[in-house]
Design a protein around this motif. Structure first.
Motif, PDB file in Angstrom:
ATOM      1  N   PRO A  26      95.605   9.397  87.969  1.00 59.35           N
ATOM      2  CA  PRO A  26      95.141   8.003  87.986  1.00 59.35           C
ATOM      3  C   PRO A  26      96.221   6.980  88.354  1.00 59.35           C
ATOM      4  O   PRO A  26      95.918   5.810  88.541  1.00 59.35           O
ATOM      5  N   THR A  27      97.487   7.427  88.461  1.00 59.65           N
ATOM      6  CA  THR A  27      98.523   6.506  88.918  1.00 59.65           C
ATOM      7  C   THR A  27      98.607   6.520  90.454  1.00 59.65           C
ATOM      8  O   THR A  27      99.410   5.795  91.030  1.00 59.65           O
ATOM      9  N   GLY A  28      97.808   7.403  91.097  1.00 60.73           N
ATOM     10  CA  GLY A  28      97.814   7.464  92.555  1.00 60.73           C
ATOM     11  C   GLY A  28      98.822   8.450  93.113  1.00 60.73           C
ATOM     12  O   GLY A  28      99.107   8.446  94.305  1.00 60.73           O
TER      13      GLY A  28
ATOM     14  N   GLU B 225      91.790   0.607  95.649  1.00 63.57           N
ATOM     15  CA  GLU B 225      90.473   0.529  96.290  1.00 63.57           C
ATOM     16  C   GLU B 225      89.468   1.547  95.755  1.00 63.57           C
ATOM     17  O   GLU B 225      88.321   1.584  96.192  1.00 63.57           O
ATOM     18  N   HIS B 226      89.892   2.382  94.814  1.00 63.45           N
ATOM     19  CA  HIS B 226      88.954   3.370  94.268  1.00 63.45           C
ATOM     20  C   HIS B 226      87.939   2.667  93.366  1.00 63.45           C
ATOM     21  O   HIS B 226      88.279   1.712  92.667  1.00 63.45           O
ATOM     22  N   GLU B 227      86.701   3.161  93.420  1.00 66.70           N
ATOM     23  CA  GLU B 227      85.622   2.482  92.678  1.00 66.70           C
ATOM     24  C   GLU B 227      85.801   2.496  91.153  1.00 66.70           C
ATOM     25  O   GLU B 227      85.393   1.550  90.464  1.00 66.70           O
ATOM     26  N   SER B 228      86.420   3.543  90.601  1.00 67.64           N
ATOM     27  CA  SER B 228      86.514   3.586  89.139  1.00 67.64           C
ATOM     28  C   SER B 228      87.916   3.859  88.592  1.00 67.64           C
ATOM     29  O   SER B 228      88.190   3.567  87.432  1.00 67.64           O
ATOM     30  N   VAL B 229      88.792   4.408  89.413  1.00 62.22           N
ATOM     31  CA  VAL B 229      90.136   4.744  88.908  1.00 62.22           C
ATOM     32  C   VAL B 229      91.149   3.715  89.405  1.00 62.22           C
ATOM     33  O   VAL B 229      91.244   3.471  90.610  1.00 62.22           O
ATOM     34  N   ARG B 230      91.866   3.105  88.485  1.00 62.66           N
ATOM     35  CA  ARG B 230      92.905   2.128  88.851  1.00 62.66           C
ATOM     36  C   ARG B 230      94.214   2.527  88.182  1.00 62.66           C
ATOM     37  O   ARG B 230      94.202   2.855  86.994  1.00 62.66           O
ATOM     38  N   PRO B 231      95.327   2.494  88.917  1.00 61.04           N
ATOM     39  CA  PRO B 231      96.610   2.808  88.280  1.00 61.04           C
ATOM     40  C   PRO B 231      96.874   1.865  87.111  1.00 61.04           C
ATOM     41  O   PRO B 231      96.685   0.655  87.229  1.00 61.04           O
TER      42      PRO B 231
ATOM     43  N   GLU C  33      84.722  14.739  87.642  1.00 60.89           N
ATOM     44  CA  GLU C  33      83.870  13.550  87.475  1.00 60.89           C
ATOM     45  C   GLU C  33      84.352  12.648  86.339  1.00 60.89           C
ATOM     46  O   GLU C  33      84.274  11.426  86.434  1.00 60.89           O
ATOM     47  N   ILE C  34      84.835  13.269  85.269  1.00 59.84           N
ATOM     48  CA  ILE C  34      85.254  12.471  84.101  1.00 59.84           C
ATOM     49  C   ILE C  34      86.490  11.645  84.448  1.00 59.84           C
ATOM     50  O   ILE C  34      86.593  10.469  84.115  1.00 59.84           O
ATOM     51  N   GLU C  35      87.430  12.275  85.153  1.00 60.20           N
ATOM     52  CA  GLU C  35      88.694  11.594  85.420  1.00 60.20           C
ATOM     53  C   GLU C  35      88.699  10.870  86.767  1.00 60.20           C
ATOM     54  O   GLU C  35      89.632  10.134  87.075  1.00 60.20           O
ATOM     55  N   GLY C  36      87.639  11.092  87.569  1.00 62.15           N
ATOM     56  CA  GLY C  36      87.544  10.422  88.869  1.00 62.15           C
ATOM     57  C   GLY C  36      88.607  10.901  89.840  1.00 62.15           C
ATOM     58  O   GLY C  36      89.046  10.163  90.717  1.00 62.15           O
ATOM     59  N   THR C  37      89.048  12.143  89.675  1.00 65.70           N
ATOM     60  CA  THR C  37      90.128  12.665  90.508  1.00 65.70           C
ATOM     61  C   THR C  37      89.666  13.915  91.251  1.00 65.70           C
ATOM     62  O   THR C  37      88.648  14.502  90.914  1.00 65.70           O
ATOM     63  N   LEU C  38      90.437  14.298  92.266  1.00 64.03           N
ATOM     64  CA  LEU C  38      90.155  15.529  93.014  1.00 64.03           C
ATOM     65  C   LEU C  38      91.189  16.572  92.632  1.00 64.03           C
ATOM     66  O   LEU C  38      92.350  16.236  92.381  1.00 64.03           O
TER      67      LEU C  38
ATOM     68  N   LYS D 295      95.873   8.056  97.806  1.00 65.77           N
ATOM     69  CA  LYS D 295      96.245   6.775  98.450  1.00 65.77           C
ATOM     70  C   LYS D 295      95.215   5.694  98.132  1.00 65.77           C
ATOM     71  O   LYS D 295      95.559   4.529  97.938  1.00 65.77           O
ATOM     72  N   ILE D 296      93.949   6.087  98.087  1.00 66.65           N
ATOM     73  CA  ILE D 296      92.890   5.119  97.762  1.00 66.65           C
ATOM     74  C   ILE D 296      93.099   4.596  96.334  1.00 66.65           C
ATOM     75  O   ILE D 296      92.988   3.399  96.065  1.00 66.65           O
ATOM     76  N   ILE D 297      93.444   5.514  95.419  1.00 68.19           N
ATOM     77  CA  ILE D 297      93.706   5.095  94.032  1.00 68.19           C
ATOM     78  C   ILE D 297      94.903   4.148  94.002  1.00 68.19           C
ATOM     79  O   ILE D 297      94.859   3.077  93.393  1.00 68.19           O
TER      80      ILE D 297
END
Lengths: 151, 127
Positions: B92-94, A19-25, B69-74, A13-15
């Motif tokens: 990365p699309t949320g 609002e995520h610091e480095s990942v943007r859709p 860490e590389i992809e910034g995802t969990l 949801k943050i992405i």
């Protein structure tokens, strides 16, 4: 395990909200000049890998058409990973290429090109690189295939 | 599909299912899903119900989790009661995806390796 799933959903949801610091859709990404064979990125379930040369077993696509800009077989929105143009692209494909393949087209670029997608960010590949398309494995499809074979 | 006689048929991707799965999938129970013998229908049931919710409510066990860490995802690897496994990842699309992986996989890293076809390039980014 509830907490883990909830953390993942919250993170998504943050992405989504930007609002995520480095990942943007839809955030674009580009290979730098320092990238070398063995480096790659994922655009959704399409892997884009820099390779030294066209792999064995590939054949050139002579006079590629607009349809050949699509790098993933299929008609779903998810499969619409497409080159922005065929200009400066020499395209090769595995002799057998279908929805079950794990490797797709190999592109030798003499001009910078972008790989576009309706929801994932575009990936820019500089001129002079050769890239190989790879596909994510799908366990569910493999199970269905196994069941059909058994039946 | 419904005929004039009143007889009808519900299908998803050519697989016969019942009305509940099509029209009110969220009202299914974990017991209904777990008792489903037809594997094609079971897969449809969970997809319609939602994998994250199924994992939460069915007592699936988290085997591994990490921040990529590389992809910034969990991501986290879960084993369901029937022994099947899912790697739950943010994209990365949320969006959240629950990707199937084989039973022998034990970690998120191994899951990603399997999903990549066993041939890992150095992943620099994911869009």
């Amino acid at each position: 395990m509830q907490a883990t799933i909830e953390r993942i959903e919250k993170h998504a949801k943050i992405i989504q909200s930007g609002e995520h610091e480095s990942v943007r859709p839809g955030q674009p990404w580009e290979f730098s000049a320092a990238c070398e064979p063995g480096d790659g990125c994922w655009q959704g379930d399409l892997g884009i890998e820099i390779v030294e040369a066209v792999p064995a077993g590939y054949v050139e696509v002579v006079n590629p058409t607009e349809d050949d800009r699509q790098l993933v077989p299929g008609n779903t929105e998810g499969s619409k990973h497409c080159l922005d143009s065929l200009s400066g692209v020499k395209m090769y494909r595995p002799e057998e290429w279908d929805e079950e393949s794990l490797r797709g087209p190999c592109l030798v670029l003499t001009e910078e090109r972008k790989v576009l997608h309706p929801t994932h960010g575009p990936v820019t590949v500089p001129a002079g690189l050769t890239i190989l398309c790879r596909y994510q494995r799908e366990w569910d499809k493999e199970l269905v295939k196994e069941r059909r074979t058994r039946d | 599909m419904e005929f004039r006689s009143g007889w009808g048929l519900w299908t998803i991707e050519g697989i016969p299912v019942d009305e509940q799965i099509v029209m009110k999938p969220e009202t299914q129970t974990i017991e209904q899903i777990d008792k489903e013998q037809n594997q094609d229908v079971r897969a449809i049931r969970i997809n319609r119900f939602g994998w994250p919710r199924y994992i939460k409510e069915s007592g699936a066990v988290c085997r591994d989790e990490r921040k990529n860490e590389i992809e910034g995802t969990l991501e986290a690897l879960f084993r369901c009661r029937d022994g099947s496994q899912r790697l739950v990842v943010t994209c990365p699309t949320g969006r959240v995806f629950a990707l199937g992986v084989p039973g022998e996989v034990k970690t998120c890293e191994q899951s990603q390796h399997w999903l990549a076809g066993g041939k890992n390039f150095r992943v620099l980014a994911r869009t």
